[in-house]
Design an enzyme around this catalytic site. Structure first.
Site, PDB file in Angstrom:
ATOM      1  N   LYS A  31     -64.629  30.445 -54.998  1.00  0.00           N
ATOM      2  CA  LYS A  31     -64.332  29.061 -54.653  1.00  0.00           C
ATOM      3  C   LYS A  31     -65.635  28.298 -54.860  1.00  0.00           C
ATOM      4  CE  LYS A  31     -62.952  25.933 -50.923  1.00  0.00           C
ATOM      5  NZ  LYS A  31     -62.675  25.794 -49.466  1.00  0.00           N
ATOM      6  N   THR A  67     -63.383  26.661 -43.435  1.00  0.00           N
ATOM      7  CA  THR A  67     -64.176  25.643 -42.753  1.00  0.00           C
ATOM      8  C   THR A  67     -63.300  24.561 -42.144  1.00  0.00           C
ATOM      9  OG1 THR A  67     -65.931  26.018 -44.370  1.00  0.00           O
ATOM     10  CG2 THR A  67     -66.084  24.020 -43.057  1.00  0.00           C
ATOM     11  N   TYR A  75     -77.692  28.426 -43.318  1.00  0.00           N
ATOM     12  CA  TYR A  75     -78.877  28.246 -42.474  1.00  0.00           C
ATOM     13  C   TYR A  75     -80.028  29.183 -42.841  1.00  0.00           C
ATOM     14  CZ  TYR A  75     -81.733  26.989 -38.456  1.00  0.00           C
ATOM     15  OH  TYR A  75     -82.755  26.540 -37.673  1.00  0.00           O
ATOM     16  N   TYR A 127     -67.514  32.186 -51.889  1.00  0.00           N
ATOM     17  CA  TYR A 127     -67.388  30.771 -51.561  1.00  0.00           C
ATOM     18  C   TYR A 127     -68.771  30.151 -51.605  1.00  0.00           C
ATOM     19  CZ  TYR A 127     -66.070  26.602 -48.784  1.00  0.00           C
ATOM     20  OH  TYR A 127     -65.859  25.318 -48.330  1.00  0.00           O
ATOM     21  N   ILE A 161     -58.749  25.572 -53.962  1.00  0.00           N
ATOM     22  CA  ILE A 161     -58.486  25.718 -52.528  1.00  0.00           C
ATOM     23  C   ILE A 161     -58.803  24.355 -51.933  1.00  0.00           C
ATOM     24  CG2 ILE A 161     -59.169  26.818 -50.363  1.00  0.00           C
ATOM     25  CD1 ILE A 161     -59.697  29.373 -51.971  1.00  0.00           C
ATOM     26  N   ARG A 182     -72.915  22.602 -47.321  1.00  0.00           N
ATOM     27  CA  ARG A 182     -72.832  23.109 -45.946  1.00  0.00           C
ATOM     28  C   ARG A 182     -73.825  24.234 -45.677  1.00  0.00           C
ATOM     29  NH1 ARG A 182     -68.614  21.569 -42.667  1.00  0.00           N
ATOM     30  NH2 ARG A 182     -66.908  20.422 -43.651  1.00  0.00           N
TER      31      ARG A 182
END
Length: 295
Positions: free
Chosen positions: A164, A46, A109, A135, A206, A140
């Site tokens: 992650k 990202t 989304y 992840y 990370i 987000r």
């Protein structure tokens, strides 16, 4: 997956003032991270602003990082999205020989159910020729992959080797740590709670801030992994203010301002992101100069 223990960094994509990719600056970022003791590099996460990169630009970023790294550190590639079939197709057609694993974000989304997330990552695991790092970043994606779904995936697919975990919830991370298969790695995706997660049994982080302060941040994580708690927390509190600052007005605008203060790259970001304001820019500049002068 010993290569994923310690500090990985989600690399920025430096841009010139005309918004084109600054490949020389990207090479400087890679070299700065290598010299600073980072354990591995994540390409097209990202933080790379990959949502605003064309397919050709993504290839340019990948080839630049591979060239600059020159085999020195393990590389992880971000391959994810909210179109499962498209992600699978990329995994089936892309040359992944330079990478030790892929990092794949949960679908954004669409807001799938837990079963939808499981089936999405099942398809990815079955298509990927290399190990998969899940992840989870609900801030987000607008949906949270729950610990039971993570553990189910880790148990059912040998090539799903890590997560992650970036929900910002230490209790949720501990639930995964308590129930996960033995060799499954829980990697922090939140810089501020990376050390507490490591001390609870996590494998590392990370990081975003790690590329701006690679020596200090990677040493903090190594100290944490070695249970040298008091020494590790000295670095935690040294960096706490700047961790808050780099996310204050969005990522990667904050970390790019750090690189501008270090003279490594411009602070340019692409719309819809914009630069940090002058107040934050000044605070970051003074933190960078003060920290570099005191170490």
């Amino acid at each position: 997956m010993q290569s994923l223990i310690g500090t990985g960094v989600a690399l920025v994509t430096p841009f010139k003032k005309d918004f084109s990719i600054d490949t020389e600056a990207l090479k400087r970022v890679v070299n700065f991270c290598v010299a600073g003791g980072i354990e591995y590099l994540v390409v097209l996460g990202t933080t790379a602003e990959n949502a605003t990169l064309s397919p050709q630009e993504k290839e340019q970023v990948i080839s630049t990082v591979i060239e600059a790294n020159n085999g020195r550190l393990p590389l992880v590639l971000g391959v994810g999205g909210n179109n499962t079939m498209e992600v699978v197709q990329e995994l089936q057609t892309r040359d992944l020989s330079a990478f030790v694993a892929i990092l794949s974000v949960s679908p954004y989304y669409n807001k799938p159910t837990q079963e939808g997330m499981y089936q999405h990552f099942k398809a990815i695991a079955e298509a990927s020729p290399i190990p998969v790092i899940l992840y989870n970043v609900p801030g987000r994606t607008a949906s949270n992959m729950l610990p039971e779904t993570v553990v189910r995936l880790a148990t059912d697919f040998e090539n799903i080797v890590a997560i992650k975990e970036a929900a910002g919830d230490i209790v949720q991370a501990m639930q995964i740590l308590k129930s996960k298969p033995e060799n499954f790695l829980v990697i922090s995706g939140d810089d501020m709670i990376a050390l507490p997660m490591v001390l609870a049994g996590g494998a590392g982080v990370i990081s975003v801030i790690g590329q701006g302060f690679p020596k200090e941040f990677s040493e903090m994580i190594r100290l944490g992994l070695n249970r040298k708690v008091d020494q590790a927390y000295k670095y935690q509190y040294l960096l706490a203010d700047v961790i808050d600052m780099i996310f204050e007005q969005g990522n990667p605008a904050g970390i790019k301002e750090v690189f501008a203060s270090l003279g490594i790259s411009e602070n340019t970001v692409r719309l819809p992101l914009v630069n940090v304001d002058q107040n934050l820019s000044s605070r970051l500049y003074h933190f960078v100069k003060k920290t570099n002068n005191s170490i």
